[in-house]
Design an enzyme around this catalytic site. Structure first.
Site, mmCIF file in Angstrom:
data_model
loop_
_atom_site.group_PDB
_atom_site.id
_atom_site.type_symbol
_atom_site.label_atom_id
_atom_site.label_comp_id
_atom_site.label_asym_id
_atom_site.label_seq_id
_atom_site.Cartn_x
_atom_site.Cartn_y
_atom_site.Cartn_z
ATOM 1 N N SER A 127 0.835 -1.202 0.000
ATOM 2 C CA SER A 127 0.000 0.000 0.000
ATOM 3 C C SER A 127 0.868 1.248 0.000
ATOM 4 O O SER A 127 1.975 1.252 0.560
ATOM 5 C CB SER A 127 -0.859 -0.027 1.263
ATOM 6 O OG SER A 127 -1.427 1.223 1.515
ATOM 7 N N TYR A 154 -1.950 -1.632 11.031
ATOM 8 C CA TYR A 154 -2.182 -2.119 9.660
ATOM 9 C C TYR A 154 -1.036 -1.688 8.754
ATOM 10 O O TYR A 154 -0.436 -2.497 8.038
ATOM 11 C CB TYR A 154 -3.522 -1.584 9.123
ATOM 12 C CG TYR A 154 -3.592 -1.597 7.620
ATOM 13 C CD1 TYR A 154 -3.823 -2.774 6.923
ATOM 14 C CD2 TYR A 154 -3.379 -0.422 6.879
ATOM 15 C CE1 TYR A 154 -3.841 -2.781 5.532
ATOM 16 C CE2 TYR A 154 -3.394 -0.429 5.504
ATOM 17 C CZ TYR A 154 -3.627 -1.608 4.831
ATOM 18 O OH TYR A 154 -3.625 -1.613 3.468
ATOM 19 N N LYS A 158 2.173 -3.874 6.641
ATOM 20 C CA LYS A 158 2.585 -3.817 5.225
ATOM 21 C C LYS A 158 4.101 -3.616 5.141
ATOM 22 O O LYS A 158 4.785 -4.237 4.330
ATOM 23 C CB LYS A 158 1.843 -2.703 4.487
ATOM 24 C CG LYS A 158 0.356 -2.974 4.303
ATOM 25 C CD LYS A 158 0.091 -4.152 3.367
ATOM 26 C CE LYS A 158 -1.349 -4.578 3.336
ATOM 27 N NZ LYS A 158 -1.618 -5.846 2.662
HETATM 28 C C1 UD1 Z 1 -7.178 4.208 3.903
HETATM 29 C C2 UD1 Z 1 -6.083 3.845 4.821
HETATM 30 C C3 UD1 Z 1 -4.939 3.236 4.052
HETATM 31 C C4 UD1 Z 1 -5.425 2.010 3.317
HETATM 32 C C5 UD1 Z 1 -6.582 2.396 2.438
HETATM 33 C C6 UD1 Z 1 -7.179 1.139 1.858
HETATM 34 C C7 UD1 Z 1 -6.307 5.488 6.615
HETATM 35 C C8 UD1 Z 1 -5.664 6.615 7.327
HETATM 36 N N1 UD1 Z 1 -5.652 5.007 5.563
HETATM 37 O O1 UD1 Z 1 -6.681 5.174 3.016
HETATM 38 O O2 UD1 Z 1 -3.898 2.878 4.919
HETATM 39 O O3 UD1 Z 1 -4.384 1.460 2.562
HETATM 40 O O4 UD1 Z 1 -7.595 3.063 3.185
HETATM 41 O O5 UD1 Z 1 -8.246 1.438 1.027
HETATM 42 O O6 UD1 Z 1 -7.371 5.069 6.994
HETATM 43 N N2 UD1 Z 1 -13.237 10.455 3.664
HETATM 44 C C9 UD1 Z 1 -14.268 11.303 4.007
HETATM 45 N N3 UD1 Z 1 -15.426 10.780 4.500
HETATM 46 C C10 UD1 Z 1 -15.594 9.411 4.651
HETATM 47 C C11 UD1 Z 1 -14.534 8.555 4.302
HETATM 48 C C12 UD1 Z 1 -13.364 9.105 3.819
HETATM 49 O O7 UD1 Z 1 -14.152 12.526 3.885
HETATM 50 O O8 UD1 Z 1 -16.670 9.001 5.121
HETATM 51 C C13 UD1 Z 1 -11.981 11.016 3.132
HETATM 52 C C14 UD1 Z 1 -10.780 10.740 3.995
HETATM 53 O O9 UD1 Z 1 -10.622 11.720 4.971
HETATM 54 C C15 UD1 Z 1 -9.675 10.758 2.942
HETATM 55 C C16 UD1 Z 1 -10.347 10.258 1.672
HETATM 56 O O10 UD1 Z 1 -11.737 10.405 1.889
HETATM 57 O O11 UD1 Z 1 -9.254 12.064 2.751
HETATM 58 C C17 UD1 Z 1 -10.041 8.811 1.354
HETATM 59 O O12 UD1 Z 1 -10.308 8.048 2.514
HETATM 60 P P1 UD1 Z 1 -10.261 6.447 2.503
HETATM 61 O O13 UD1 Z 1 -11.102 5.936 1.395
HETATM 62 O O14 UD1 Z 1 -10.565 5.990 3.884
HETATM 63 O O15 UD1 Z 1 -8.770 6.104 2.099
HETATM 64 P P2 UD1 Z 1 -7.371 6.524 2.773
HETATM 65 O O16 UD1 Z 1 -7.572 7.257 4.027
HETATM 66 O O17 UD1 Z 1 -6.566 7.205 1.736
#
Ligand code: UD1
Length: 345
Positions: A127, A154, A158
């Site tokens: 990742s 997690y 990795k």
């Molecule tokens: C997350 C994990 C990452 C993992 C990946 C797998 C964290 C910090 N990181 O990545 O280690 O490899 O998932 O898919 O959790 N967001 C919102 N509202 C929501 C959900 C998400 O605003 O309800 C935003 C988050 O703040 C972020 C973006 O969407 O800025 C992407 O979030 P997400 O899909 O959870 O992925 P990562 O955080 O990049």
């Protein structure tokens, strides 16, 4: 030479899409999965798309004896793609030992069984989390960017897994490994027969967006609009899961044809383009015509501000590119959600 590939975690989200692409390229697949975060009907979806059913063994990679039996039952495995792992960041903070046991123990068992059974090729699901928040000089992120201390158990698994693979490769000259560092996989197969099946309330952005669009969730919460980005929301490199799946086939092809330059090769898999949370939400509304009620709330702990890939190495060396238009990717996610919820057009 056999063209059978063992896919651990092959009924999961990225695994199932990869099994489809492998089979469509003529590989035979045996899946090892304990169905802890997927279900058996995924095999029907794969069969409906491909016209053939992959072999399936219900086994936990931690169960050394039964996992080992798979290698006896399938004596001619050409390579392994190892997806099976726990992947919820928040859960890993609450249950670190579960994550270390599952993610580290599974890989150790797998590498030992590969060694015992003369299986020499592994593709490993890693990742972009290993890069943490790269500084401005390292954006977009290439494979030479520094690895940073993990922000969660997690993420640490990795990093540890990558180290285990390097150490084992050092000790075992005929082992070849390809480490694929994924950015943010989204979307579903265009047939809408397989896709992501989040357990409970989704943590990831896209499943939350599609569930909100489907009326399962009243409101999307956008975590922060005060980041140092053009619109204040976080930026990620969202990569279509089918494009990602195809990269695995390229990686396997490369190893089986003995084209790898190094014993352990690492590739970043992303589009090379960063999109903000608000850009994703607005694009989703535009292409689907479905409103997404959302509110801006505080930042989510541990979130990285912005990260996107430099995929040049994968583009050149693997001859692969993630080039599906975002509109198509978002529509595929919506079509899958509609299929799951039996929503008509
Ligand atoms: C997350 C994990 C990452 C993992 C990946 C797998 C964290 C910090 N990181 O990545 O280690 O490899 O998932 O898919 O959790 N967001 C919102 N509202 C929501 C959900 C998400 O605003 O309800 C935003 C988050 O703040 C972020 C973006 O969407 O800025 C992407 O979030 P997400 O899909 O959870 O992925 P990562 O955080 O990049």
């Amino acid at each position: 030479m056999s063209n059978r590939i063992l896919v651990t975690g092959g009924t999961g989200y990225i695994g199932s899409h990869t099994v489809v692409e492998l089979m469509q390229q003529g590989y035979d697949v045996v899946i090892a999965d304990n169905l802890s975060n997927s279900n058996i009907e995924v095999l029907d979806g794969i069969e409906a798309i491909v016209g053939r059913r992959p072999d399936f063994v219900n086994v936990d990679c931690l169960d050394y004896v039964n996992f080992g039996r798979l290698f006896t039952d399938y004596p001619n495995i050409a390579g392994v793609i190892h997806f099976a792992a726990s992947k919820a960041v928040g859960e890993s903070v609450e249950k670190p030992l579960l994550y270390y046991r599952n993610n580290v123990g599974s890989l150790v068992n797998l590498l030992e069984l590969m060694n015992k059974n003369d299986v020499h090729n592994i593709v490993f699901s890693s990742s972009c989390t290993v890069y943490g928040q790269p500084d401005a000089a390292h954006l977009p992120v290439d494979e030479a960017a520094p690895i940073q201390p993990a922000l969660s158990p997690y993420g640490n698994t990795k990093q540890i897994n990558e180290d285990i693979i390097r150490d084992e490769a050092h000790a075992t000259p005929d082992l070849h490994a390809t480490i694929l560092r994924y950015f943010n996989p989204i979307g579903a197969h265009p047939s809408a027969k397989i896709g992501e099946l989040p357990n409970g309330v989704p943590n990831n952005l896209l499943p939350f967006v599609t569930q909100t669009a489907a009326g399962l969730r009243p409101m999307l919460r956008v975590f922060g609009n005060d980041y140092n980005t053009p619109d204040g929301s976080c930026i990620r490199d969202y990569i279509y899961v089918v494009d990602l799946a195809k990269a695995h086939v390229k990686a396997i092809d490369r190893m089986l044809k003995h084209k790898a330059q190094d014993q352990v090769e690492v590739f970043n898999l992303g589009t090379g383009r960063g999109l903000s949370v608000l850009e994703i939400v607005n694009e989703f509304i535009k292409v689907t015509g479905v409103e997404i009620p959302y509110e801006i709330v505080g930042r989510r702990e541990g979130d990285i501000e912005q990260v996107w890939a430099n995929p040049a190495k994968a583009n050149q060396v693997l001859g692969w590119k993630a080039d599906t238009p975002t509109a198509d990717v978002l529509l595929s996610a919506w079509n899958w959600e509609k299929h799951l919820r039996k929503i008509d057009d």
